[in-house]
Motif scaffolding. Structure first.
Motif, PDB file in Angstrom:
ATOM      1  N   ASP A 109      28.422  33.376  40.960  1.00 42.68           N
ATOM      2  CA  ASP A 109      28.459  33.822  39.797  1.00 42.68           C
ATOM      3  C   ASP A 109      27.104  34.417  39.081  1.00 42.68           C
ATOM      4  O   ASP A 109      26.861  35.054  37.987  1.00 42.68           O
ATOM      5  CB  ASP A 109      29.117  32.972  38.746  1.00 42.68           C
ATOM      6  CG  ASP A 109      28.462  31.683  38.568  1.00 42.68           C
ATOM      7  OD1 ASP A 109      27.033  31.749  38.800  1.00 42.68           O
ATOM      8  OD2 ASP A 109      28.770  30.628  38.062  1.00 42.68           O
ATOM      9  N   ALA A 113      27.687  35.043  32.694  1.00 40.46           N
ATOM     10  CA  ALA A 113      28.953  34.893  32.053  1.00 40.46           C
ATOM     11  C   ALA A 113      29.998  36.075  32.758  1.00 40.46           C
ATOM     12  O   ALA A 113      31.258  35.936  33.026  1.00 40.46           O
ATOM     13  CB  ALA A 113      28.950  34.976  30.538  1.00 40.46           C
ATOM     14  N   GLN A 114      29.474  37.239  32.540  1.00 37.93           N
ATOM     15  CA  GLN A 114      30.390  38.450  33.001  1.00 37.93           C
ATOM     16  C   GLN A 114      30.764  38.225  34.482  1.00 37.93           C
ATOM     17  O   GLN A 114      32.197  38.693  34.957  1.00 37.93           O
ATOM     18  CB  GLN A 114      29.553  39.727  32.696  1.00 37.93           C
ATOM     19  CG  GLN A 114      30.328  41.024  33.086  1.00 37.93           C
ATOM     20  CD  GLN A 114      29.731  42.251  32.746  1.00 37.93           C
ATOM     21  OE1 GLN A 114      28.499  42.221  32.229  1.00 37.93           O
ATOM     22  NE2 GLN A 114      30.375  43.654  32.879  1.00 37.93           N
ATOM     23  N   GLU A 115      29.753  37.898  35.454  1.00 42.34           N
ATOM     24  CA  GLU A 115      30.049  37.721  36.646  1.00 42.34           C
ATOM     25  C   GLU A 115      30.947  36.804  36.957  1.00 42.34           C
ATOM     26  O   GLU A 115      31.851  36.716  37.663  1.00 42.34           O
ATOM     27  CB  GLU A 115      28.753  37.677  37.522  1.00 42.34           C
ATOM     28  CG  GLU A 115      28.836  37.937  39.151  1.00 42.34           C
ATOM     29  CD  GLU A 115      28.913  39.222  39.318  1.00 42.34           C
ATOM     30  OE1 GLU A 115      29.621  39.251  40.460  1.00 42.34           O
ATOM     31  OE2 GLU A 115      28.531  40.131  38.644  1.00 42.34           O
ATOM     32  N   THR A 117      33.369  35.578  35.038  1.00 42.00           N
ATOM     33  CA  THR A 117      34.746  36.157  34.795  1.00 42.00           C
ATOM     34  C   THR A 117      35.325  36.908  35.895  1.00 42.00           C
ATOM     35  O   THR A 117      36.677  36.593  36.308  1.00 42.00           O
ATOM     36  CB  THR A 117      34.641  37.060  33.497  1.00 42.00           C
ATOM     37  OG1 THR A 117      34.275  36.519  32.556  1.00 42.00           O
ATOM     38  CG2 THR A 117      36.048  37.674  33.146  1.00 42.00           C
ATOM     39  N   SER A 118      34.440  37.634  36.546  1.00 49.68           N
ATOM     40  CA  SER A 118      35.131  38.350  37.758  1.00 49.68           C
ATOM     41  C   SER A 118      35.288  37.260  38.848  1.00 49.68           C
ATOM     42  O   SER A 118      36.222  37.664  39.571  1.00 49.68           O
ATOM     43  CB  SER A 118      33.980  39.231  38.268  1.00 49.68           C
ATOM     44  OG  SER A 118      33.681  40.432  37.232  1.00 49.68           O
ATOM     45  N   ASP A 139      27.636  28.875  29.889  1.00 49.50           N
ATOM     46  CA  ASP A 139      28.319  30.218  29.390  1.00 49.50           C
ATOM     47  C   ASP A 139      29.138  30.750  30.594  1.00 49.50           C
ATOM     48  O   ASP A 139      30.356  31.343  30.291  1.00 49.50           O
ATOM     49  CB  ASP A 139      27.067  31.064  29.040  1.00 49.50           C
ATOM     50  CG  ASP A 139      26.233  31.277  30.066  1.00 49.50           C
ATOM     51  OD1 ASP A 139      26.255  30.541  31.228  1.00 49.50           O
ATOM     52  OD2 ASP A 139      25.476  32.445  30.141  1.00 49.50           O
ATOM     53  N   CYS A 140      29.032  30.270  31.759  1.00 56.31           N
ATOM     54  CA  CYS A 140      29.673  30.590  32.947  1.00 56.31           C
ATOM     55  C   CYS A 140      31.051  29.917  32.988  1.00 56.31           C
ATOM     56  O   CYS A 140      32.003  30.642  32.926  1.00 56.31           O
ATOM     57  CB  CYS A 140      29.016  30.628  34.095  1.00 56.31           C
ATOM     58  SG  CYS A 140      27.900  31.777  34.458  1.00 56.31           S
ATOM     59  N   ALA A 143      33.553  31.307  30.176  1.00 55.45           N
ATOM     60  CA  ALA A 143      33.818  32.600  30.389  1.00 55.45           C
ATOM     61  C   ALA A 143      34.848  32.646  31.354  1.00 55.45           C
ATOM     62  O   ALA A 143      36.021  33.413  31.235  1.00 55.45           O
ATOM     63  CB  ALA A 143      32.688  33.793  30.943  1.00 55.45           C
TER      64      ALA A 143
END
Length: 202
Positions: A109, A113-115, A117-118, A139-140, A143
């Motif tokens: 990740d 956080a954006q990673e 989510t993916s 935050d990960c 998310a």
């Protein structure tokens, strides 16, 4: 996407309890993210105590390891991966879980956080994965949590201390204390044990 069925959850609950108390230990090198699952190594030789560890031959129990495998927090991701794989190796050497070997799938990740989510979407789209060890950063975990809870896949964080990580998520757990408890404990220790009147937070 429907919830994982009861039989799969029952089997993973045993495996997850076995792997939950992770320690930052060394282990054999793990596969790089994106290279697919890696089966925890099995040694069919007798153990030192004289008991033979059989080779599990059933369908693997697949558990994802999600964390910062690259980037600034890569050292933490490596510790989580090594600890999980060490315990998985021990479990498989002892015959696995009801004759089924533990198999890991490592996902990166990148501490973002954006990673995360993916990564969570990739994990929940794979019906063979029954649980995830991760994420490390709070935050990960925050998310990724909605996706794991939407599908019904167990998430166990070994590093997220934000007080909101487990709130509102019936499938989200962690095996360490949260920030508010740690803060109060440190304050009490500084005042009562160390008898300090002034402290600095850097």
């Amino acid at each position: 996407m429907k919830k994982r069925n009861f039989i799969r959850l029952a089997s993973v609950s045993i495996a997850t309890l076995t792997l939950s108390w992770l320690a930052g230990c060394g282990g054999d090198p793990a596969p790089k993210p994106g290279e697919g699952g890696t089966e925890a190594k099995v040694d069919p030789k007798p153990k030192s105590d004289g008991s033979a560890g059989g080779t599990p031959t059933g369908e693997p129990i697949v558990i994802a390891i999600a964390g910062p495998m690259t980037g600034g927090g890569a050292a933490f991701g490596e510790m989580i991966r090594n600890a999980a794989e060490l315990k998985g190796k021990e479990t498989n050497e002892a015959g696995g879980v009801n004759g089924r070997p533990i198999k890991f799938q490592v996902e990166d990740d990148k501490g973002a956080a954006q990673e995360a989510t993916s990564v969570s979407r990739k994990i929940t789209s794979d019906d063979s994965i029954v649980a995830v060890i991760g994420h490390f950063n709070s935050d990960c975990s925050l998310a990724a949590k909605p996706e794991y809870n939407r599908v019904g896949i167990l998430q166990l964080s070994p590093g997220s201390t934000n007080i909101d990580v487990c709130q509102g998520g019936e499938w989200t757990f962690r095996n360490l204390y949260r920030d508010d408890f740690q803060g109060k404990f440190l304050a009490n220790f500084a005042l009562k044990a160390l008898e300090l009147k002034k402290v600095a937070v850097v």
